[in-house]
Structure formats: structure tokens, C-alpha cells
Design a protein around this motif. Structure first.
Motif, PDB file in Angstrom:
ATOM      1  N   VAL A   1      -2.644   1.492   0.013  1.00 20.64           N
ATOM      2  CA  VAL A   1      -3.749   0.896   0.758  1.00 20.64           C
ATOM      3  C   VAL A   1      -4.873   0.655  -0.242  1.00 20.64           C
ATOM      4  O   VAL A   1      -5.589   1.579  -0.645  1.00 20.64           O
ATOM      5  CB  VAL A   1      -4.220   1.817   1.902  1.00 20.64           C
ATOM      6  CG1 VAL A   1      -5.403   1.189   2.641  1.00 20.64           C
ATOM      7  CG2 VAL A   1      -3.077   2.083   2.867  1.00 20.64           C
ATOM      8  N   GLY A   2      -5.004  -0.592  -0.669  1.00 20.66           N
ATOM      9  CA  GLY A   2      -5.901  -0.917  -1.770  1.00 20.66           C
ATOM     10  C   GLY A   2      -7.345  -0.510  -1.528  1.00 20.66           C
ATOM     11  O   GLY A   2      -8.029  -0.049  -2.447  1.00 20.66           O
ATOM     12  N   ARG A   3      -7.820  -0.671  -0.313  1.00 19.41           N
ATOM     13  CA  ARG A   3      -9.220  -0.347  -0.012  1.00 19.41           C
ATOM     14  C   ARG A   3      -9.515   1.129  -0.200  1.00 19.41           C
ATOM     15  O   ARG A   3     -10.665   1.523  -0.434  1.00 19.41           O
ATOM     16  CB  ARG A   3      -9.550  -0.742   1.425  1.00 19.41           C
ATOM     17  CG  ARG A   3      -9.604  -2.242   1.679  1.00 19.41           C
ATOM     18  CD  ARG A   3      -9.605  -2.540   3.156  1.00 19.41           C
ATOM     19  NE  ARG A   3      -8.360  -2.103   3.782  1.00 19.41           N
ATOM     20  CZ  ARG A   3      -8.173  -1.972   5.083  1.00 19.41           C
ATOM     21  NH1 ARG A   3      -9.168  -2.218   5.908  1.00 19.41           N
ATOM     22  NH2 ARG A   3      -7.010  -1.600   5.558  1.00 19.41           N
ATOM     23  N   ASP A   4      -8.477   1.972  -0.067  1.00 21.59           N
ATOM     24  CA  ASP A   4      -8.671   3.413  -0.146  1.00 21.59           C
ATOM     25  C   ASP A   4      -8.471   3.975  -1.548  1.00 21.59           C
ATOM     26  O   ASP A   4      -8.669   5.180  -1.772  1.00 21.59           O
ATOM     27  CB  ASP A   4      -7.706   4.125   0.813  1.00 21.59           C
ATOM     28  CG  ASP A   4      -8.010   3.814   2.271  1.00 21.59           C
ATOM     29  OD1 ASP A   4      -9.131   3.338   2.552  1.00 21.59           O
ATOM     30  OD2 ASP A   4      -7.131   4.041   3.123  1.00 21.59           O
ATOM     31  N   VAL A   5      -8.065   3.143  -2.487  1.00 19.78           N
ATOM     32  CA  VAL A   5      -7.945   3.593  -3.880  1.00 19.78           C
ATOM     33  C   VAL A   5      -9.341   3.995  -4.359  1.00 19.78           C
ATOM     34  O   VAL A   5     -10.342   3.329  -4.066  1.00 19.78           O
ATOM     35  CB  VAL A   5      -7.358   2.480  -4.764  1.00 19.78           C
ATOM     36  CG1 VAL A   5      -7.487   2.815  -6.244  1.00 19.78           C
ATOM     37  CG2 VAL A   5      -5.890   2.255  -4.402  1.00 19.78           C
ATOM     38  N   ALA A   6      -9.420   5.109  -5.094  1.00 25.51           N
ATOM     39  CA  ALA A   6     -10.711   5.668  -5.488  1.00 25.51           C
ATOM     40  C   ALA A   6     -10.814   5.838  -7.000  1.00 25.51           C
ATOM     41  O   ALA A   6      -9.798   5.917  -7.706  1.00 25.51           O
ATOM     42  CB  ALA A   6     -10.927   7.016  -4.805  1.00 25.51           C
ATOM     43  N   VAL A   7     -12.034   5.912  -7.470  1.00 21.45           N
ATOM     44  CA  VAL A   7     -12.289   6.209  -8.879  1.00 21.45           C
ATOM     45  C   VAL A   7     -11.608   7.530  -9.234  1.00 21.45           C
ATOM     46  O   VAL A   7     -11.718   8.517  -8.506  1.00 21.45           O
ATOM     47  CB  VAL A   7     -13.805   6.304  -9.150  1.00 21.45           C
ATOM     48  CG1 VAL A   7     -14.074   6.737 -10.586  1.00 21.45           C
ATOM     49  CG2 VAL A   7     -14.487   4.977  -8.851  1.00 21.45           C
ATOM     50  N   GLY A   8     -10.885   7.534 -10.337  1.00 20.02           N
ATOM     51  CA  GLY A   8     -10.192   8.740 -10.777  1.00 20.02           C
ATOM     52  C   GLY A   8      -8.745   8.819 -10.346  1.00 20.02           C
ATOM     53  O   GLY A   8      -7.983   9.635 -10.884  1.00 20.02           O
ATOM     54  N   ASP A   9      -8.326   7.989  -9.382  1.00 23.57           N
ATOM     55  CA  ASP A   9      -6.906   7.928  -9.026  1.00 23.57           C
ATOM     56  C   ASP A   9      -6.122   7.485 -10.261  1.00 23.57           C
ATOM     57  O   ASP A   9      -6.588   6.646 -11.036  1.00 23.57           O
ATOM     58  CB  ASP A   9      -6.664   6.941  -7.884  1.00 23.57           C
ATOM     59  CG  ASP A   9      -7.134   7.460  -6.539  1.00 23.57           C
ATOM     60  OD1 ASP A   9      -7.553   8.630  -6.454  1.00 23.57           O
ATOM     61  OD2 ASP A   9      -7.076   6.684  -5.563  1.00 23.57           O
ATOM     62  N   ARG A  10      -4.929   8.033 -10.402  1.00 24.13           N
ATOM     63  CA  ARG A  10      -4.112   7.695 -11.573  1.00 24.13           C
ATOM     64  C   ARG A  10      -2.787   7.080 -11.155  1.00 24.13           C
ATOM     65  O   ARG A  10      -2.149   7.560 -10.208  1.00 24.13           O
ATOM     66  CB  ARG A  10      -3.876   8.938 -12.443  1.00 24.13           C
ATOM     67  CG  ARG A  10      -5.160   9.435 -13.105  1.00 24.13           C
ATOM     68  CD  ARG A  10      -4.916  10.627 -14.005  1.00 24.13           C
ATOM     69  NE  ARG A  10      -6.137  10.994 -14.731  1.00 24.13           N
ATOM     70  CZ  ARG A  10      -6.202  11.942 -15.662  1.00 24.13           C
ATOM     71  NH1 ARG A  10      -5.096  12.625 -15.993  1.00 24.13           N
ATOM     72  NH2 ARG A  10      -7.348  12.197 -16.277  1.00 24.13           N
ATOM     73  N   PHE A  11      -2.411   6.035 -11.876  1.00 22.07           N
ATOM     74  CA  PHE A  11      -1.153   5.332 -11.646  1.00 22.07           C
ATOM     75  C   PHE A  11      -0.265   5.527 -12.869  1.00 22.07           C
ATOM     76  O   PHE A  11      -0.609   5.074 -13.966  1.00 22.07           O
ATOM     77  CB  PHE A  11      -1.400   3.843 -11.407  1.00 22.07           C
ATOM     78  CG  PHE A  11      -2.087   3.532 -10.106  1.00 22.07           C
ATOM     79  CD1 PHE A  11      -1.352   3.138  -8.991  1.00 22.07           C
ATOM     80  CD2 PHE A  11      -3.468   3.620  -9.984  1.00 22.07           C
ATOM     81  CE1 PHE A  11      -1.982   2.845  -7.786  1.00 22.07           C
ATOM     82  CE2 PHE A  11      -4.109   3.344  -8.791  1.00 22.07           C
ATOM     83  CZ  PHE A  11      -3.360   2.955  -7.678  1.00 22.07           C
ATOM     84  N   GLY A  12       0.866   6.205 -12.680  1.00 20.36           N
ATOM     85  CA  GLY A  12       1.829   6.393 -13.746  1.00 20.36           C
ATOM     86  C   GLY A  12       2.989   5.428 -13.583  1.00 20.36           C
ATOM     87  O   GLY A  12       3.601   5.353 -12.510  1.00 20.36           O
TER      88      GLY A  12
END
Length: 213
Positions: free
Chosen positions: A93-104
Motif C-alpha cells: 500500500v504505497g500511501r502507507d510506506v513510511a520513512v525508514g521502511d526498507r526494501f530488500g
């Protein structure tokens, strides 16, 4: 939760912007096969306006399939890379992505730093002078990331999303504050506990300091 997946890897070449004298790297197309991600982003991707684009804290731009679904319902003919993103990702859910989230993604590790603010070049690319306002109103800005670890990525790879364990400063909340004359001090304090883009951090620190004078 649905599986998070890398739907498309998109790279741009310098192209003229309609109605403007400049060229831009916003025109990105899906790439087949592996693409290397380095500290400053995708290798061989065009980034022309270094003042406002690129750099270590916005090395990679993500956009999300659920947000493209929204734009499809709004009458936009969506294809991967349309908004100039490097990576198109589904299952989030793109709107809920937050600063500091990490994508591996394989050996690559990306950390979210900030949202994307729409500009006149983006509107020109979309062929709609009002599109920046539409984009802002929709509150679906995608996410800029810094590269914590590089490597090769390819469409179809699984993505490991690790949410930030601290205060959740979401992309939709950040774009809603674009152009705001004042921002609540409590929000500023919370945001400053997250790994913000360095320019946003400096702005928020200055705003908070001025409120405490």
C-alpha cells in the motif's frame, strides 16, 4: 499480506520535454535482464537536473502498483515507468510506506527517505499542466530511497519489506504538507526521529527551532 514483488525495473535516457527547452531523464522504460544498483542509483540511468533529482538520499525512486491502479481508474493510461520511477513494486500500500521502511531485493537494500514532490516537468511529461495538482491531491507520491547495499535487480524478483520500527511518517502525510507555511511541532519532532532525506531534515530542524524561539 500479499507477496511483495518487483514488477519492473525502469531506466531513462535524456529526452526533450514538450513545451520546454530542457531535456529530462523522467522518460523511463522497462529493462529486461539484471540492472546494477549503485550508491547513486541505477547504473546508466539518466539524471539530468542534479539540483532537484538524484543524490544519495534520493538515489532510487519507487512507485507502487496499487497507486497505478488508482490512476488507471482516473483515466490515466498507466505503464511501468510512466511516473519516472526506477522500480515498480506490487503488494504494497504505497500511501502507507513510511520513512525508514526498507526494501530488500536480492543483495540490494533500500531505505525510504522521503516522498516525491510533483514538478512542472512531471506535468509536461504527462501532457497535463494540472497534473502536479492532481498528483498532490491524490496523496500517492511514491517513495525516494537511499541505497544501503548495492547489487543487481531484475523484474520478477521477490521483495522483502521491513517496516521502520520507530515513528511512522508516511508518504501520504508528507505530500499533504507540501507548501505548508507551518507544520505542527509534535509532527516535526516525530519526523526527526526517522531517517529523513537530509534536505527535509534540515528544513524540519529549522522549522522546529523557529517555533521554539
Amino acid at each position: 499480506m500479499s507477496m511483495v514483488r518487483l514488477d519492473s525495473v525502469n531506466r531513462g535516457t535524456p529526452q526533450p520535454v514538450p513545451g520546454r527547452t530542457t531535456r529530462s531523464g523522467i522518460y523511463k522504460r522497462p529493462v529486461t535482464g539484471p540492472v546494477e544498483i549503485a550508491p547513486l542509483g541505477l547504473v546508466d540511468d539518466a539524471v539530468l537536473n542534479r539540483k532537484h533529482h538524484g543524490g544519495v538520499d534520493q538515489a532510487v525512486y519507487l512507485y507502487f502498483a496499487d497507486d497505478y491502479a488508482f490512476w488507471g481508474e482516473e483515466g490515466v493510461d498507466v505503464t511501468p515507468g510512466l511516473f519516472g520511477e526506477n522500480l515498480t513494486i506490487s503488494g504494497v500500500v504505497g500511501r502507507d510506506v513510511a520513512v525508514g521502511d526498507r526494501f530488500g531485493i536480492g543483495t540490494v537494500l533500500l531505505e525510504v527517505t522521503s516522498h516525491r514532490t510533483p514538478c512542472a516537468v512531471f506535468a509536461a511529461r504527462m501532457g497535463d499542466p494540472r497534473f502536479a495538482k492532481r498528483f498532490h491531491k491524490a496523496g500517492r507520491p511514491g517513495a525516494y530511497c537511499r541505497v544501503l547495499a548495492g547489487g543487481a535487480v531484475e523484474a520478477g524478483m521477490a521483495v522483502d519489506l521491513t517496516p521502520f520500527s520507530g515513528a511512522r511518517i508516511t508518504m501520504s502525510a508528507l505530500i499533504a504538507l507540501d507548501g505548508a507555511r507551518s507544520i505542527d511541532a509534535d509532527f516535526l519532532r516525530r519526523a526527526l526521529t526517522a531517517p529523513l532525506h537530509h534536505k527535509m531534515r534540515a528544513d524540519y530542524e529549522n522549522r522546529l527551532a523557529s517555533q521554539l524561539l
